[in-house]
Every structure is written in C-alpha cells, then in structure tokens.
Design an enzyme around this catalytic site. Structure first.
Site, PDB file in Angstrom:
ATOM      1  N   LYS A  86      -8.200   1.407  -3.075  1.00 19.25           N
ATOM      2  CA  LYS A  86      -7.431   1.490  -1.321  1.00 19.25           C
ATOM      3  C   LYS A  86      -7.518   2.257  -0.263  1.00 19.25           C
ATOM      4  O   LYS A  86      -8.263   2.210   0.583  1.00 19.25           O
ATOM      5  CB  LYS A  86      -5.873   0.598  -1.538  1.00 19.25           C
ATOM      6  CG  LYS A  86      -5.288   0.394  -0.022  1.00 19.25           C
ATOM      7  CD  LYS A  86      -5.633  -0.953   0.061  1.00 19.25           C
ATOM      8  CE  LYS A  86      -4.813  -0.994   1.822  1.00 19.25           C
ATOM      9  NZ  LYS A  86      -4.992  -1.794   1.721  1.00 19.25           N
ATOM     10  N   LYS A 142      -1.300   4.710   8.347  1.00 20.66           N
ATOM     11  CA  LYS A 142      -0.962   4.877   7.172  1.00 20.66           C
ATOM     12  C   LYS A 142      -1.253   4.987   5.903  1.00 20.66           C
ATOM     13  O   LYS A 142      -1.316   6.496   5.634  1.00 20.66           O
ATOM     14  CB  LYS A 142      -0.245   3.984   7.100  1.00 20.66           C
ATOM     15  CG  LYS A 142       1.078   3.589   5.662  1.00 20.66           C
ATOM     16  CD  LYS A 142       1.322   2.468   5.196  1.00 20.66           C
ATOM     17  CE  LYS A 142       1.295   2.359   4.302  1.00 20.66           C
ATOM     18  NZ  LYS A 142       2.439   0.786   3.553  1.00 20.66           N
ATOM     19  N   THR A 161       1.069  -1.041  -0.129  1.00 22.22           N
ATOM     20  CA  THR A 161       0.064  -0.282  -0.147  1.00 22.22           C
ATOM     21  C   THR A 161       1.088   0.770   0.242  1.00 22.22           C
ATOM     22  O   THR A 161       1.802   1.173   0.973  1.00 22.22           O
ATOM     23  CB  THR A 161      -0.682  -0.279   1.269  1.00 22.22           C
ATOM     24  OG1 THR A 161      -1.650  -1.313   1.460  1.00 22.22           O
ATOM     25  CG2 THR A 161      -1.917   0.745   1.038  1.00 22.22           C
TER      26      THR A 161
HETATM   27  P1  NAD Z   1       5.863  -6.686   7.597  1.00 21.66           P
HETATM   28  O1  NAD Z   1       6.299  -4.816   8.309  1.00 21.66           O
HETATM   29  O2  NAD Z   1       5.269  -7.520   7.860  1.00 21.66           O
HETATM   30  O3  NAD Z   1       6.223  -6.998   6.270  1.00 21.66           O
HETATM   31  C1  NAD Z   1       7.229  -6.034   5.215  1.00 21.66           C
HETATM   32  C2  NAD Z   1       8.544  -6.714   5.018  1.00 21.66           C
HETATM   33  O4  NAD Z   1       9.315  -6.086   4.116  1.00 21.66           O
HETATM   34  C3  NAD Z   1       9.618  -6.692   6.232  1.00 21.66           C
HETATM   35  O5  NAD Z   1       9.484  -8.518   6.447  1.00 21.66           O
HETATM   36  C4  NAD Z   1      11.300  -5.571   5.890  1.00 21.66           C
HETATM   37  O6  NAD Z   1      11.988  -6.807   6.646  1.00 21.66           O
HETATM   38  C5  NAD Z   1      10.856  -6.360   4.209  1.00 21.66           C
HETATM   39  N1  NAD Z   1      11.749  -5.253   3.698  1.00 21.66           N
HETATM   40  C6  NAD Z   1      12.145  -4.174   3.888  1.00 21.66           C
HETATM   41  N2  NAD Z   1      12.733  -3.532   3.055  1.00 21.66           N
HETATM   42  C7  NAD Z   1      13.199  -4.772   2.079  1.00 21.66           C
HETATM   43  C8  NAD Z   1      13.767  -4.685   0.727  1.00 21.66           C
HETATM   44  N3  NAD Z   1      14.114  -3.165   0.323  1.00 21.66           N
HETATM   45  N4  NAD Z   1      14.012  -6.057   0.650  1.00 21.66           N
HETATM   46  C9  NAD Z   1      13.450  -6.840   0.714  1.00 21.66           C
HETATM   47  N5  NAD Z   1      12.765  -6.529   2.213  1.00 21.66           N
HETATM   48  C10 NAD Z   1      12.720  -6.107   2.540  1.00 21.66           C
HETATM   49  O7  NAD Z   1       4.780  -5.770   6.988  1.00 21.66           O
HETATM   50  P2  NAD Z   1       3.214  -6.628   6.404  1.00 21.66           P
HETATM   51  O8  NAD Z   1       2.185  -5.895   6.994  1.00 21.66           O
HETATM   52  O9  NAD Z   1       3.445  -7.680   5.476  1.00 21.66           O
HETATM   53  O10 NAD Z   1       2.692  -4.860   4.967  1.00 21.66           O
HETATM   54  C11 NAD Z   1       3.266  -5.001   3.841  1.00 21.66           C
HETATM   55  C12 NAD Z   1       2.640  -4.014   3.211  1.00 21.66           C
HETATM   56  O11 NAD Z   1       1.093  -4.735   3.205  1.00 21.66           O
HETATM   57  C13 NAD Z   1       2.398  -2.018   3.561  1.00 21.66           C
HETATM   58  O12 NAD Z   1       2.288  -1.813   2.747  1.00 21.66           O
HETATM   59  C14 NAD Z   1       0.441  -1.926   4.038  1.00 21.66           C
HETATM   60  O13 NAD Z   1       0.108  -1.053   4.125  1.00 21.66           O
HETATM   61  C15 NAD Z   1       0.182  -3.566   3.076  1.00 21.66           C
HETATM   62  N6  NAD Z   1      -1.310  -3.819   3.690  1.00 21.66           N
HETATM   63  C16 NAD Z   1      -0.973  -4.422   5.073  1.00 21.66           C
HETATM   64  C17 NAD Z   1      -1.768  -5.337   5.636  1.00 21.66           C
HETATM   65  C18 NAD Z   1      -1.913  -6.132   7.064  1.00 21.66           C
HETATM   66  O14 NAD Z   1      -2.807  -6.403   7.998  1.00 21.66           O
HETATM   67  N7  NAD Z   1      -0.098  -6.388   7.353  1.00 21.66           N
HETATM   68  C19 NAD Z   1      -3.327  -5.590   5.209  1.00 21.66           C
HETATM   69  C20 NAD Z   1      -3.485  -4.843   3.448  1.00 21.66           C
HETATM   70  C21 NAD Z   1      -2.325  -4.033   3.479  1.00 21.66           C
END
Ligand code: NAD
Length: 306
Positions: free
Chosen positions: A177, A252, A102
């Site tokens: 979204k 966010k 997102t």
């Molecule tokens: P998270 O923080 O659990 O996972 C993100 C991952 O990205 C981490 O493990 C981090 O180490 C990794 N990362 C960061 N930089 C990197 C790079 N350069 N190369 C490789 N890996 C890298 O976050 P999440 O909950 O999985 O959310 C991910 C996205 O999904 C966000 O944009 C969030 O807004 C969106 N989202 C989350 C949810 C939810 O319920 N968690 C729901 C819908 C959308």
C-alpha cells in the site's frame, strides 16, 4: 461465492468502515459494529449494522474482527485496550483479526504478533479505491497473511472488494500500500508541474493531455485523476477538488512510506520531497480537498515566483 463467516465484528465505522461493513450485511453476514462517534453510529444503523455499546461487547461472540481505524496508534490501542481490556482480551480464542486500516508496516507486524500471543490469528488488508470503492464493494485489497489464513480471509473480504492480492506474509499488505501510494504522490506532483509548465508555455490542457496520455507520460494521476478540468470529466478537478482522496491522507501515506524508507535505509529522495510538498498543502488550502489540488499550489507558487 464461498461461505463467509457469519458473525463479524466491525470496529471503526467512519467514511470507509461504514460502507464496507454495509456490504458485508448485504452479503448476508451478521455484522456487529462499534464506533464512539454518534454520526458514525447513526449511518451504521441505516446500513443494517447491529451496534454494540462497546468494542469489547462487539467482539465477545464473533469469528472475525475487522478494524478500520485512523492510525497505527488507534489499532494498537484498540487491540490492547489502552488501560482496559482490549479487543484481543475480549474476543473468543482463535478469532481471526483483519486490520484494513492504513498503518505503518512495523505497527502492523506488532499488532499481529500481539494477536498471536493472545491466542488469535491476524492479517493486514489495507485497501485502495476510496469511499466510492468502499460503497460499491470494488476496493482493491492488499493482503499480508500466512498461507494458512488466506482462503478464509478471501471469503470474508470478497463482498467488499473487486480485486484481492496476496502480497506475502503479515505486514506485506501495508508494504504494498505505501509503495503504491508513494508512486501516486510523486506522479501527481509530476503531472501537476507539467500542466502548470504547459500553461505558462501557452499549451492547452487538452493538447498536453492528448499527447501525454498516449505517450510515455501516461499514468493514473493523468488519465484517471487528471488535476485540470476538462480532459477527464470524472476527475475531482471538475468538481472543485472535492475528495476523492484528500490531501491529508496522501500526506499520511507518504509519511508512512518515509518511515519505512528510514527503517530500511532506502534512498527515496523523491518520496521525501513529495512528503514535504504535501505537508504544506495538507495543512493549508488542500486540507479538505482532493490531493490533485496540489496543482493549484504549484500554480500559486509559480505566479508568486517562490
Ligand atoms: P474516518 O476518520 O472517517 O473513520 C475512522 C473511524 O474510526 C472514526 O469514525 C472514528 O470514530 C473511529 N474510531 C477511532 N478510534 C476508535 C476505536 N477505538 N474504536 C472504534 N472506532 C474508533 O477515516 P476513514 O476515511 O474511514 O479511514 C479509515 C482508514 O482507512 C485510515 O487508516 C485511512 O488511511 C484508510 N483509507 C482511507 C481512504 C479514504 O479515501 N478515506 C482510502 C484508503 C484507505
């Protein structure tokens, strides 16, 4: 099911990315993943994902690259490589880039333009449904893509989603979204204020629920994610507000919505107020709780008379 491209790189194996990639593995794809965090790497291995030593190595020989990263800054830096060679410079020509993170609409458009300049194709496909939907393969995916790409994008995303909406050209998945989540943030505050007002008027939670859920107050924040325990046994309020969708993620998304509102001169006073309300909560008691815990913030402020 139609043929899913068999070699897929998955960058970002966090709470959402790991189970999403795991569903691609279950569908028979060879998934090469990268995440720098050891815990994320360990979970990914358990899900059958092949780990690469770097992001560049992960994308060196694939048809599709999926990113699931925290923010637009992370996506742009991963694409361009910061000071090194990024994903765009490391992937084979004409790779399809699908960003499921997102991020801001303008960041999504910039990322896609950079991909095209580098000889690739790019789309945005943010998701709704949280970690449970990611694990179950039932996410709703909002796709911003040109007509030429949509069929293959649908094939790639199908193992992770129950519903896929083609919202328009690149950037429109992110637009859908943040508009949806602005509705959600505002409506959760409205439902929570109504429950606290009802409490102070001597109304039981069940009585208000029974009326509003079948009257004009009906909405998802009430009938699925109800912020008080009892009426909807599966809502986070029944388990100490364990997320679910944590308050910082709502903050966010409301921030992204307000950035888009500013950029488009949109009058969104309720969205701005919801963002301010969630800012305090996300940094305080709601930090690691579901966004429906805003009801407790409203209750506390009412008791304090602030
Ligand atoms: P998270 O923080 O659990 O996972 C993100 C991952 O990205 C981490 O493990 C981090 O180490 C990794 N990362 C960061 N930089 C990197 C790079 N350069 N190369 C490789 N890996 C890298 O976050 P999440 O909950 O999985 O959310 C991910 C996205 O999904 C966000 O944009 C969030 O807004 C969106 N989202 C989350 C949810 C939810 O319920 N968690 C729901 C819908 C959308």
């Amino acid at each position: 099911m139609k043929s899913t491209p068999s070699r897929i790189a998955f960058i970002g194996l966090g709470n959402m990315g790991a189970p999403m990639a795991g569903n691609l593995v279950k569908a028979g794809c060879h998934v090469i993943g990268y995440d720098p965090v050891p815990e994320a790497r360990a979970t990914a291995v358990e899900l059958g994902i092949t780990l690469a030593g770097s992001a560049a190595e992960a994308v060196a020989d694939v048809d599709v690259v999926i990113t699931m990263l925290p923010s637009g800054h992370h996506v742009l830096e991963a694409y361009t490589g910061g000071r090194g060679t990024g994903l765009l410079g490391s992937a084979p020509a004409d790779t399809l880039f699908i960003d499921c993170s997102t991020i801001a609409v303008d960041d999504a458009r910039q990322a896609a333009a950079l991909a095209v300049e580098s000889g690739h194709r790019a789309v945005d496909a943010p998701v709704s449904g949280g970690v449970l939907g990611a694990a179950a393969g039932t996410l709703t995916m909002m796709v911003g893509a040109g007509d030429a790409d949509i069929e293959v994008v649908q094939d790639v995303l199908q193992p992770m989603s129950a519903r896929l909406v083609h919202c328009g050209d690149v950037g429109s998945g992110q637009a859908a979204k943040i508009c949806n989540n602005m509705i959600l943030g505002i409506s959760m505050i409205a439902v929570s204020e109504a429950f606290v007002l009802g409490e102070r008027l001597g109304l039981t939670h069940q009585a208000l629920f029974d009326v509003a859920s079948t009257a004009s107050g009906q909405c998802w924040a009430l009938t699925t994610n109800c912020p008080v325990p009892g009426p909807v046994p599966t809502s986070p309020a029944n388990r100490g507000f364990l997320p679910g969708f944590a308050s910082p993620l709502m903050f966010k998304d409301l921030s992204l919505a307000m950035r888009a509102a500013d950029a488009t001169d949109t009058e969104a006073r309720m969205g701005a107020l919801a963002r301010a309300i969630y800012q305090d909560h996300a940094q305080g008691a709601g930090r690691d709780r579901d966004f429906s815990s805003i009801v407790q913030d409203i209750r506390d402020r009412s008791q304090l008379g602030v």
